[in-house]
Scaffold this motif. Sequence first.
Motif, mmCIF file in Angstrom:
data_model
loop_
_atom_site.group_PDB
_atom_site.id
_atom_site.type_symbol
_atom_site.label_atom_id
_atom_site.label_comp_id
_atom_site.label_asym_id
_atom_site.label_seq_id
_atom_site.Cartn_x
_atom_site.Cartn_y
_atom_site.Cartn_z
ATOM 1 N N ASP A 12 19.191 32.200 31.597
ATOM 2 C CA ASP A 12 19.555 32.723 30.268
ATOM 3 C C ASP A 12 18.797 31.958 29.191
ATOM 4 O OD1 ASP A 12 21.330 34.347 31.534
ATOM 5 O OD2 ASP A 12 23.154 33.409 30.750
ATOM 6 N N LEU A 67 22.896 38.949 28.654
ATOM 7 C CA LEU A 67 22.579 38.446 27.314
ATOM 8 C C LEU A 67 23.027 39.437 26.247
ATOM 9 C CD1 LEU A 67 18.986 36.934 27.780
ATOM 10 C CD2 LEU A 67 21.183 35.769 27.863
ATOM 11 N N TRP A 103 24.008 37.896 22.600
ATOM 12 C CA TRP A 103 22.960 36.906 22.351
ATOM 13 C C TRP A 103 21.631 37.607 22.080
ATOM 14 C CZ3 TRP A 103 24.936 33.976 27.222
ATOM 15 C CH2 TRP A 103 26.096 33.266 26.883
ATOM 16 N N GLY A 115 22.721 34.077 19.637
ATOM 17 C CA GLY A 115 21.816 33.765 20.746
ATOM 18 C C GLY A 115 21.092 32.448 20.518
#
Lengths: 102, 157
Positions: free
Chosen positions: A11, A50, A55, A77
Motif C-alpha cells: 500500500d 486503497l 486513500w 492517503g
Amino acid sequence: MSIAITTDVLDGCVLSLLTHADGYGYALTQHVQEALPVSESTMYPVLRRLKKMHWVTTYDQPYDGRNRRYYAITDTGREHLALIRRQWHHYKVDVDSLLEEK
Amino acid sequence: MNTYLAELEAALASMAPSQRQEVLDYYREYLLDAGLSSEAAIARQLGTPKQLARQTLAEYGKNSSDVNHFIPHLPKPLLKAPILGLIGLGVLILALITIAFGGAGLVMVITAAFLLNEHLATAALFGGLGLVGLGIAHLLAPYLINGYQYLTHGGSK
C-alpha cells in the motif's frame, strides 16, 4: 528466495508512487515490479483496497478510443503514507538490529 | 482476450455483479495496456482465468472481513432491521431501569436531607440507599448513551 511483502508495505509503495503522478493499473504494476517481485495480479486488490479506504480516488480518461482508469492520492492517503513511512522506518531499524552480525 | 475475459467472468459468478464488472474492466484495460491478446500469453502473465478468479475471490474474502473492524459494536451482517428493533427494546428497558434507580435515589437523598434534624438514623439509611441508587444510575448511564448513539448514528450506516 524472496521475502514476502506485506499488504501495508505494498500500500505504501503504491501511495508513494502516486505522490509523483496519477497512475493507471498497468503502469503502476510495471513501476512496482521494477523494484519488487510482485505478480501481475497483485495490483488490483491493492488499488481496490486503497480506494475503499479513501486513500485514492479514481477518474477515467479517454485513451486510444477507450477509457483508462487513473488513480490519484487523496489528503488522507498522504497522511496514511506518512504513517506507513514512520512504521516502516521503525520496522527496518528493529529488524536490522536483530539481523546485524555483531 | 475476449475469450479469457469471458472465462474469467464465468469463474467469478459468485461475485456481486457490480464488483465483478469492476474486476473485468480492470483486467480488460490491463491487457490492452500490456498489449496481450493471445490467451496463452495472458495466462503466462496473469495465470489461467480460474487461477486469477480464485485469487481475486480470496482477496475479496480477506477485504470484507477487514471492513468489519471499522464498524463499531456489531459486525455488518447483524445490522438488520429486526436486530435494530431488539437493540432499541434493550435500550428502552435500560433507560427505564436507569431512570427508576436515578429517580428513587434522588427522592431518598432529598427525604434524608429533610429528616436530618428529626431522625438521624432514618436519614442516614435513606441517604445511603439514595446514594446507592444514584450510583447505579450513574454506572448504567454510559451504556444507555452508547446504545442510544448506536441506534441514531451507528445503525443508520
